[in-house]
Structure formats: structure tokens, C-alpha cells
Design a protein around this motif. Sequence first.
Motif, PDB file in Angstrom:
ATOM      1  N   HIS A 187     -32.656  11.893  28.107  1.00 19.23           N
ATOM      2  CA  HIS A 187     -32.307  11.865  26.688  1.00 19.23           C
ATOM      3  C   HIS A 187     -33.203  10.890  25.926  1.00 19.23           C
ATOM      4  CE1 HIS A 187     -28.956  14.566  26.865  1.00 19.23           C
ATOM      5  NE2 HIS A 187     -28.229  13.804  27.666  1.00 19.23           N
ATOM      6  N   ALA A 188     -33.546   9.778  26.563  1.00 22.52           N
ATOM      7  CA  ALA A 188     -34.348   8.744  25.899  1.00 22.52           C
ATOM      8  C   ALA A 188     -35.741   9.239  25.532  1.00 22.52           C
ATOM      9  CB  ALA A 188     -34.457   7.507  26.778  1.00 22.52           C
ATOM     10  N   ILE A 189     -36.287  10.173  26.312  1.00 23.24           N
ATOM     11  CA  ILE A 189     -37.634  10.684  26.007  1.00 23.24           C
ATOM     12  C   ILE A 189     -37.581  12.129  25.505  1.00 23.24           C
ATOM     13  CG2 ILE A 189     -38.762   9.107  27.621  1.00 23.24           C
ATOM     14  CD1 ILE A 189     -39.096  11.510  29.546  1.00 23.24           C
ATOM     15  N   ASN A 190     -36.373  12.578  25.165  1.00 22.81           N
ATOM     16  CA  ASN A 190     -36.182  13.887  24.520  1.00 22.81           C
ATOM     17  C   ASN A 190     -36.647  15.061  25.367  1.00 22.81           C
ATOM     18  OD1 ASN A 190     -35.098  12.853  22.019  1.00 22.81           O
ATOM     19  ND2 ASN A 190     -37.177  12.159  21.535  1.00 22.81           N
ATOM     20  N   ILE A 191     -36.259  15.026  26.641  1.00 23.77           N
ATOM     21  CA  ILE A 191     -36.467  16.197  27.490  1.00 23.77           C
ATOM     22  C   ILE A 191     -35.107  16.672  27.967  1.00 23.77           C
ATOM     23  CG2 ILE A 191     -38.766  15.465  28.228  1.00 23.77           C
ATOM     24  CD1 ILE A 191     -37.507  14.641  30.929  1.00 23.77           C
ATOM     25  N   SER A 192     -35.044  17.885  28.468  1.00 26.21           N
ATOM     26  CA  SER A 192     -33.766  18.431  28.920  1.00 26.21           C
ATOM     27  C   SER A 192     -33.260  17.638  30.126  1.00 26.21           C
ATOM     28  CB  SER A 192     -33.916  19.907  29.288  1.00 26.21           C
ATOM     29  OG  SER A 192     -34.895  20.072  30.289  1.00 26.21           O
ATOM     30  N   PRO A 193     -31.975  17.287  30.138  1.00 24.84           N
ATOM     31  CA  PRO A 193     -31.433  16.513  31.255  1.00 24.84           C
ATOM     32  C   PRO A 193     -31.314  17.355  32.513  1.00 24.84           C
ATOM     33  CG  PRO A 193     -29.677  17.130  29.756  1.00 24.84           C
ATOM     34  CD  PRO A 193     -30.962  17.547  29.093  1.00 24.84           C
ATOM     35  N   PRO A 194     -31.449  16.719  33.679  1.00 23.19           N
ATOM     36  CA  PRO A 194     -31.364  17.465  34.941  1.00 23.19           C
ATOM     37  C   PRO A 194     -29.919  17.738  35.328  1.00 23.19           C
ATOM     38  CG  PRO A 194     -31.665  15.140  35.387  1.00 23.19           C
ATOM     39  CD  PRO A 194     -31.735  15.285  33.890  1.00 23.19           C
ATOM     40  N   SER A 195     -29.742  18.675  36.220  1.00 26.62           N
ATOM     41  CA  SER A 195     -28.434  18.891  36.841  1.00 26.62           C
ATOM     42  C   SER A 195     -28.290  17.929  38.025  1.00 26.62           C
ATOM     43  CB  SER A 195     -28.310  20.328  37.346  1.00 26.62           C
ATOM     44  OG  SER A 195     -29.196  20.537  38.449  1.00 26.62           O
ATOM     45  N   TYR A 196     -27.072  17.808  38.542  1.00 27.83           N
ATOM     46  CA  TYR A 196     -26.877  16.955  39.711  1.00 27.83           C
ATOM     47  C   TYR A 196     -27.683  17.473  40.899  1.00 27.83           C
ATOM     48  CZ  TYR A 196     -24.849  14.615  43.715  1.00 27.83           C
ATOM     49  OH  TYR A 196     -24.703  13.895  44.878  1.00 27.83           O
ATOM     50  N   ASP A 197     -27.731  18.797  41.076  1.00 26.62           N
ATOM     51  CA  ASP A 197     -28.500  19.349  42.192  1.00 26.62           C
ATOM     52  C   ASP A 197     -29.981  19.046  42.044  1.00 26.62           C
ATOM     53  OD1 ASP A 197     -26.530  20.327  43.817  1.00 26.62           O
ATOM     54  OD2 ASP A 197     -26.578  22.358  43.008  1.00 26.62           O
ATOM     55  N   ASP A 198     -30.489  19.043  40.806  1.00 22.14           N
ATOM     56  CA  ASP A 198     -31.882  18.651  40.585  1.00 22.14           C
ATOM     57  C   ASP A 198     -32.128  17.235  41.083  1.00 22.14           C
ATOM     58  OD1 ASP A 198     -32.487  21.065  39.289  1.00 22.14           O
ATOM     59  OD2 ASP A 198     -32.032  20.247  37.302  1.00 22.14           O
ATOM     60  N   VAL A 199     -31.206  16.337  40.757  1.00 23.64           N
ATOM     61  CA  VAL A 199     -31.376  14.915  41.076  1.00 23.64           C
ATOM     62  C   VAL A 199     -31.200  14.666  42.568  1.00 23.64           C
ATOM     63  CG1 VAL A 199     -30.475  12.587  40.689  1.00 23.64           C
ATOM     64  CG2 VAL A 199     -30.714  14.177  38.769  1.00 23.64           C
ATOM     65  N   ARG A 200     -30.176  15.241  43.161  1.00 22.36           N
ATOM     66  CA  ARG A 200     -29.893  14.938  44.563  1.00 22.36           C
ATOM     67  C   ARG A 200     -31.043  15.369  45.478  1.00 22.36           C
ATOM     68  NH1 ARG A 200     -28.441  18.524  48.327  1.00 22.36           N
ATOM     69  NH2 ARG A 200     -28.238  20.706  47.716  1.00 22.36           N
ATOM     70  N   ALA A 201     -31.786  16.368  45.056  1.00 22.70           N
ATOM     71  CA  ALA A 201     -32.878  16.877  45.887  1.00 22.70           C
ATOM     72  C   ALA A 201     -34.012  15.879  46.037  1.00 22.70           C
ATOM     73  CB  ALA A 201     -33.409  18.180  45.306  1.00 22.70           C
ATOM     74  N   ILE A 202     -34.142  14.942  45.084  1.00 23.41           N
ATOM     75  CA  ILE A 202     -35.320  14.062  45.096  1.00 23.41           C
ATOM     76  C   ILE A 202     -34.972  12.612  45.427  1.00 23.41           C
ATOM     77  CG2 ILE A 202     -36.767  15.501  43.648  1.00 23.41           C
ATOM     78  CD1 ILE A 202     -34.945  12.571  42.099  1.00 23.41           C
ATOM     79  N   VAL A 203     -33.702  12.312  45.660  1.00 26.45           N
ATOM     80  CA  VAL A 203     -33.309  10.935  45.986  1.00 26.45           C
ATOM     81  C   VAL A 203     -33.904  10.534  47.334  1.00 26.45           C
ATOM     82  CG1 VAL A 203     -31.378   9.411  46.540  1.00 26.45           C
ATOM     83  CG2 VAL A 203     -31.208  10.991  44.612  1.00 26.45           C
ATOM     84  N   GLY A 204     -34.457   9.323  47.371  1.00 19.81           N
ATOM     85  CA  GLY A 204     -35.083   8.818  48.589  1.00 19.81           C
ATOM     86  C   GLY A 204     -36.583   8.714  48.476  1.00 19.81           C
TER      87      GLY A 204
END
Length: 228
Positions: free
Chosen positions: A26-43
Amino acid sequence: MAVFDVDGTLIDSRSSIFRAAVEAAHAINISPPSYDDVRAIVGVSLFDALAMMRPDLDNETIAAYTHEFQQAFLRFHADPSFAESLYLGAEETLRALKAEGWLMGMATGNSRRGVTRTVEKHGWSDVFDTTFCADDGPSKPHPHMLQCNLEALGVDPHEAVMIGDATHDMRMARSAGVTAIGVSWGFHTVEELLAAGADQIVHDFTELKVWLDAFEPQALSEQKRARY
């Protein structure tokens, strides 16, 4: 030697990482990710992780996204009410392993600042013999940070286990020749962990400790233990 991932393995950071990713978007005005988007890249180290999640963005935008993500976490930690809980049994298992003479390492996609904050918050300076993170070299699943843990303490790969919740941890362990133990309570599913090469799946810290007790005699010789 036991080498641990942090987020999703020792600390339940699922909500805070997702929240940071959304607020930063939101801070850089792009579409926010879904939880599945985020969980895939953690680590994975943060810049690489966000670039992996959003391959449509240029490096300048990814750098801005990374900065805003970091700023979100700084805001979270400045709030006295903010808390990320340890998974049930994590503290007791770490302390028990240390008391039994295990060498203890950390391999995390966090920054060095994040590692320092985590170690200080949980009083783990006497628990972990080594800590390597995203600031120390190539990101997971590259084996670099795991190899650094082994080399720092003179441990051979077949004497070590890597414990993590993400496919990146499993692939890193396999690349380094280290036994890969996947935990079922974090960001990635059991099926994903097995597909990434997990040698063993555990479902709680009690089960992990039982498995490590069985592995311990071949994991660390008395001669090597006496050197540290």
C-alpha cells in the motif's frame, strides 16, 4: 549439530510478515499480495523474496518495497503491545538440546538486525553457537549460510540436521548434504516440504526432540564436542 530456521519454525510470524507485506505494498501503491503469495517466499532474503513474488516489478520498485517492508517491521516492534509468540515447545527444546551438548546453529532469511533483535528478545545468546542470515551471503536455497554454520564449528554435513518450515530450507539442506527435517506448523505444507526433499516431517516439538534424540549419537562425536 542442529541448525534452525526462525520464522515459521521457532517463531509464529505468519501474521506479522503478511501484514508487513500488505502495508508495504500500500505504501508504494502496488496491489497487495495474498497470504499464499507471501508464504511461498518466506525464508528467502527480503529483496530476493519480494522480487520472486513480484517478477513484474523492476529493481527500483523492489528496493522501495523492501524498504517499506522493513519500515513496517520497525513500526511493529516499536509498539509495546506487539508480540510474536514462540511455537509451543520451542524454548524448552532449544534449551534441552543445548544442555545435552548439541552444537546449535541458526540459518535464517532475516537481516543481521533482525537476528540480533530475536536473540536478545528471547535470551538466546547462550543457546546458539552460530547465527548466519541473509546479510552474510547468498539467499536460501543456496547452501551458503548452512555451510557457514558447519564451517564455523568444524562440523561435517553428515553430522548435522537442518530444521525448517519452508521448501527453501529443505533444498538448502539437500544442497549442503545435511539431513533435512521439515516442520508441519509453519508456512509450507507437508506435501511441499516432501517434494522439496525433506528427509523427515515432524508435527510438534515433542516429536522433533524424539527424532533428534535418535539422531544425536551419530550427529556429534564426543571428540568433536570436546573441542567447543
